[in-house]
Design a protein around this motif. Structure first.
Motif, mmCIF file in Angstrom:
data_model
loop_
_atom_site.group_PDB
_atom_site.id
_atom_site.type_symbol
_atom_site.label_atom_id
_atom_site.label_comp_id
_atom_site.label_asym_id
_atom_site.label_seq_id
_atom_site.Cartn_x
_atom_site.Cartn_y
_atom_site.Cartn_z
ATOM 1 N N PRO A 222 8.534 8.273 1.871
ATOM 2 C CA PRO A 222 7.151 8.169 2.362
ATOM 3 C C PRO A 222 6.325 7.220 1.492
ATOM 4 C CG PRO A 222 7.859 10.459 2.260
ATOM 5 C CD PRO A 222 8.911 9.666 1.549
ATOM 6 N N VAL A 223 5.580 6.342 2.141
ATOM 7 C CA VAL A 223 4.719 5.390 1.433
ATOM 8 C C VAL A 223 3.325 5.420 2.051
ATOM 9 C CG1 VAL A 223 4.329 2.994 0.751
ATOM 10 C CG2 VAL A 223 6.684 3.863 0.954
ATOM 11 N N THR A 224 2.329 5.743 1.243
ATOM 12 C CA THR A 224 0.944 5.621 1.675
ATOM 13 C C THR A 224 0.459 4.235 1.291
ATOM 14 O OG1 THR A 224 0.496 7.978 1.410
ATOM 15 C CG2 THR A 224 -1.399 6.500 1.417
ATOM 16 N N VAL A 225 0.025 3.472 2.291
ATOM 17 C CA VAL A 225 -0.551 2.149 2.055
ATOM 18 C C VAL A 225 -2.064 2.308 2.163
ATOM 19 C CG1 VAL A 225 -0.681 -0.246 2.820
ATOM 20 C CG2 VAL A 225 1.482 1.012 3.019
ATOM 21 N N ALA A 226 -2.737 2.256 1.041
ATOM 22 C CA ALA A 226 -4.188 2.445 1.005
ATOM 23 C C ALA A 226 -4.881 1.100 0.892
ATOM 24 C CB ALA A 226 -4.575 3.333 -0.168
ATOM 25 N N VAL A 227 -6.017 0.969 1.585
ATOM 26 C CA VAL A 227 -6.741 -0.297 1.567
ATOM 27 C C VAL A 227 -8.238 -0.064 1.489
ATOM 28 C CG1 VAL A 227 -4.981 -1.515 2.891
ATOM 29 C CG2 VAL A 227 -6.873 -0.422 4.098
ATOM 30 N N GLY A 228 -8.919 -1.063 0.950
ATOM 31 C CA GLY A 228 -10.363 -1.089 0.994
ATOM 32 C C GLY A 228 -10.817 -1.898 2.195
ATOM 33 N N ALA A 229 -12.005 -2.478 2.107
ATOM 34 C CA ALA A 229 -12.533 -3.281 3.200
ATOM 35 C C ALA A 229 -11.617 -4.463 3.471
ATOM 36 C CB ALA A 229 -13.939 -3.773 2.855
ATOM 37 N N VAL A 230 -11.406 -4.764 4.747
ATOM 38 C CA VAL A 230 -10.530 -5.874 5.124
ATOM 39 C C VAL A 230 -11.259 -7.192 4.910
ATOM 40 C CG1 VAL A 230 -9.242 -6.956 7.007
ATOM 41 C CG2 VAL A 230 -9.279 -4.460 6.775
ATOM 42 N N THR A 231 -10.607 -8.099 4.177
ATOM 43 C CA THR A 231 -11.136 -9.441 3.951
ATOM 44 C C THR A 231 -10.089 -10.455 4.380
ATOM 45 O OG1 THR A 231 -10.292 -9.426 1.673
ATOM 46 C CG2 THR A 231 -12.580 -8.732 2.008
ATOM 47 N N PRO A 232 -10.490 -11.632 4.838
ATOM 48 C CA PRO A 232 -9.509 -12.638 5.256
ATOM 49 C C PRO A 232 -8.573 -13.011 4.119
ATOM 50 C CG PRO A 232 -11.737 -13.262 5.930
ATOM 51 C CD PRO A 232 -11.880 -12.091 5.005
ATOM 52 N N PHE A 233 -7.305 -13.096 4.427
ATOM 53 C CA PHE A 233 -6.267 -13.577 3.515
ATOM 54 C C PHE A 233 -5.900 -12.594 2.400
ATOM 55 C CE2 PHE A 233 -8.943 -17.300 4.736
ATOM 56 C CZ PHE A 233 -8.087 -17.811 5.705
ATOM 57 N N GLY A 234 -6.597 -11.464 2.276
ATOM 58 C CA GLY A 234 -6.261 -10.495 1.244
ATOM 59 C C GLY A 234 -5.210 -9.513 1.717
ATOM 60 N N PRO A 235 -4.663 -8.692 0.799
ATOM 61 C CA PRO A 235 -3.637 -7.715 1.170
ATOM 62 C C PRO A 235 -4.060 -6.742 2.249
ATOM 63 C CG PRO A 235 -3.778 -7.925 -1.210
ATOM 64 C CD PRO A 235 -4.944 -8.682 -0.649
ATOM 65 N N ALA A 236 -5.362 -6.409 2.292
ATOM 66 C CA ALA A 236 -5.831 -5.463 3.303
ATOM 67 C C ALA A 236 -5.661 -5.999 4.716
ATOM 68 C CB ALA A 236 -7.303 -5.121 3.053
ATOM 69 N N ALA A 237 -5.638 -7.326 4.859
ATOM 70 C CA ALA A 237 -5.551 -7.931 6.187
ATOM 71 C C ALA A 237 -4.208 -7.648 6.865
ATOM 72 C CB ALA A 237 -5.782 -9.439 6.092
ATOM 73 N N VAL A 238 -3.170 -7.388 6.071
ATOM 74 C CA VAL A 238 -1.838 -7.134 6.647
ATOM 75 C C VAL A 238 -1.388 -5.704 6.407
ATOM 76 C CG1 VAL A 238 -1.156 -9.554 6.458
ATOM 77 C CG2 VAL A 238 -0.639 -7.979 4.575
ATOM 78 N N ALA A 239 -2.267 -4.849 5.888
ATOM 79 C CA ALA A 239 -1.870 -3.498 5.502
ATOM 80 C C ALA A 239 -1.377 -2.678 6.682
ATOM 81 C CB ALA A 239 -3.028 -2.784 4.815
ATOM 82 N N GLU A 240 -2.043 -2.805 7.818
ATOM 83 C CA GLU A 240 -1.639 -2.003 8.973
ATOM 84 C C GLU A 240 -0.231 -2.361 9.432
ATOM 85 O OE1 GLU A 240 -3.215 -0.628 13.413
ATOM 86 O OE2 GLU A 240 -4.396 -2.043 12.207
ATOM 87 N N GLN A 241 0.088 -3.652 9.509
ATOM 88 C CA GLN A 241 1.439 -4.021 9.928
ATOM 89 C C GLN A 241 2.466 -3.675 8.863
ATOM 90 O OE1 GLN A 241 0.038 -8.351 10.092
ATOM 91 N NE2 GLN A 241 2.230 -8.629 9.795
ATOM 92 N N LEU A 242 2.045 -3.692 7.601
ATOM 93 C CA LEU A 242 2.947 -3.271 6.525
ATOM 94 C C LEU A 242 3.283 -1.785 6.664
ATOM 95 C CD1 LEU A 242 2.474 -4.322 2.809
ATOM 96 C CD2 LEU A 242 3.264 -2.056 3.416
ATOM 97 N N ALA A 243 2.253 -0.965 6.889
ATOM 98 C CA ALA A 243 2.486 0.475 7.058
ATOM 99 C C ALA A 243 3.365 0.738 8.273
ATOM 100 C CB ALA A 243 1.153 1.210 7.186
ATOM 101 N N ASP A 244 3.156 -0.028 9.350
ATOM 102 C CA ASP A 244 3.967 0.151 10.554
ATOM 103 C C ASP A 244 5.424 -0.236 10.322
ATOM 104 O OD1 ASP A 244 1.783 1.042 11.970
ATOM 105 O OD2 ASP A 244 1.383 -0.875 12.948
ATOM 106 N N ALA A 245 5.646 -1.214 9.456
ATOM 107 C CA ALA A 245 7.013 -1.691 9.210
ATOM 108 C C ALA A 245 7.800 -0.760 8.290
ATOM 109 C CB ALA A 245 6.973 -3.095 8.609
ATOM 110 N N LEU A 246 7.106 0.091 7.554
ATOM 111 C CA LEU A 246 7.784 1.048 6.681
ATOM 112 C C LEU A 246 8.245 2.245 7.506
ATOM 113 C CD1 LEU A 246 5.238 0.829 3.753
ATOM 114 C CD2 LEU A 246 7.700 0.382 3.497
ATOM 115 N N PRO A 247 9.490 2.683 7.354
ATOM 116 C CA PRO A 247 9.982 3.813 8.154
ATOM 117 C C PRO A 247 9.134 5.071 8.033
ATOM 118 C CG PRO A 247 11.812 2.687 7.106
ATOM 119 C CD PRO A 247 10.562 2.069 6.548
ATOM 120 N N ALA A 248 8.569 5.312 6.857
ATOM 121 C CA ALA A 248 7.712 6.485 6.656
ATOM 122 C C ALA A 248 6.381 6.044 6.058
ATOM 123 C CB ALA A 248 8.402 7.510 5.761
ATOM 124 N N GLY A 249 5.819 4.984 6.644
ATOM 125 C CA GLY A 249 4.557 4.450 6.151
ATOM 126 C C GLY A 249 3.355 5.137 6.771
#
Length: 279
Positions: A222-249
């Protein structure tokens, strides 16, 4: 606080491992680029049921830099695994911030089963980037190379950072921990950054080159991907797809925080780490 332990990693690197205290099972805390293990101390003070450990990763804090000056991010995975082995904590829990989160994912991909569960706040894990783009300008790397490295005193450095972005967002305790343990006294009485600007710059240059994103399916814990406010080009911008790509994200959002969330609101993020890893 007891002096840090020395832990040998790859490339001739020697890490500094800080015991942040607590009672319970070991929890590994890994820092972002430019920071160090002791910056987690204000957050660790709010943790319950764990014994927190935080290394200075290669080129940061009191750790040495690789002799060849290379900062391939697989080296940070080496550092994580070296600490895990030193503590005998395979199958344990960990939380990482930014580069520290990416290092945890890279380590789990390298050695599946290293962790039982992970909490990653805005891990720097992006989809593959075209090589031509990687060869172009890197604002973070260029900014790091120009970073002011010397101040007259700890208080001067704290005042400087507290007055302007991005570090003005840090909780005062986290900011002071960053300065007090991220600078070394010089013979003339000034203080100088331990993480050399050229090293930090190289870490940023190598950040988009690791392949963790392409192997997210291999991270079974299990991996919790936590993010702050979404900003262009920052890690938060891709966090949702990262969590979706993890089997237990699982995605966790903190829209009122920024990229430095664990250092902005240590008490809140400590509670979320507990909920994710001990709940």
């Amino acid at each position: 606080m007891t002096p840090p332990a020395s832990v040998a990693s790859t490339g001739g690197v020697v890490l500094a491992l800080h015991d942040l205290g607590g009672d319970g099972e070991p929890l590994l805390l890994t820092h972002a680029t430019g920071f160090h293990g002791r910056v987690w101390a204000p957050l660790a003070a709010h943790l319950h049921g764990v014994h927190a450990w935080a290394p200075d990763l290669r080129g940061h804090g009191d750790a040495t830099a690789p002799a060849d000056g290379a900062f391939d991010w697989e080296g940070f995975a080496d550092d994580v695994l070296a600490v895990v082995d030193h503590l005998g904590m395979a199958g344990a829990i960990a939380a990482g911030h930014s580069k520290g989160g990416a290092a945890l994912l890279l380590a789990e991909q390298r050695r599946p089963g290293t962790f039982r569960a992970l909490y990653c706040y805005e891990p720097v894990v992006f989809p593959p980037v075209d090589e031509a783009l990687l060869a172009g300008p890197n604002p973070l790397a260029e900014g790091a190379r120009r970073r002011r490295a010397t101040f007259a005193s700890v208080d001067e450095a704290v005042a400087n950072y507290a007055a302007k972005p991005p570090l003005d967002a840090l909780h005062p305790d986290a900011l002071r921990a960053y300065v007090e343990h991220g600078f070394a006294p010089a013979p003339d009485g000034t203080i100088t950054l331990k993480c050399r600007p050229e090293h930090e710059s190289q870490v940023y240059r190598m950040g988009p080159r690791h392949r963790a994103y392409e192997r997210l399916g291999e991270v079974r814990c299990p991996v919790t991907v936590a993010v702050g406010a979404v900003t262009p080009f920052g890690p938060a911008a891709v966090a949702e797809q990262l969590a979706d790509a993890l089997p237990a994200g699982r995605l966790e959002t903190h829209p009122d925080l920024g990229h430095f969330g664990p250092l902005e609101d240590p008490a809140r993020i400590a509670a979320r780490i507990e909920a994710a890893l001990l709940g």
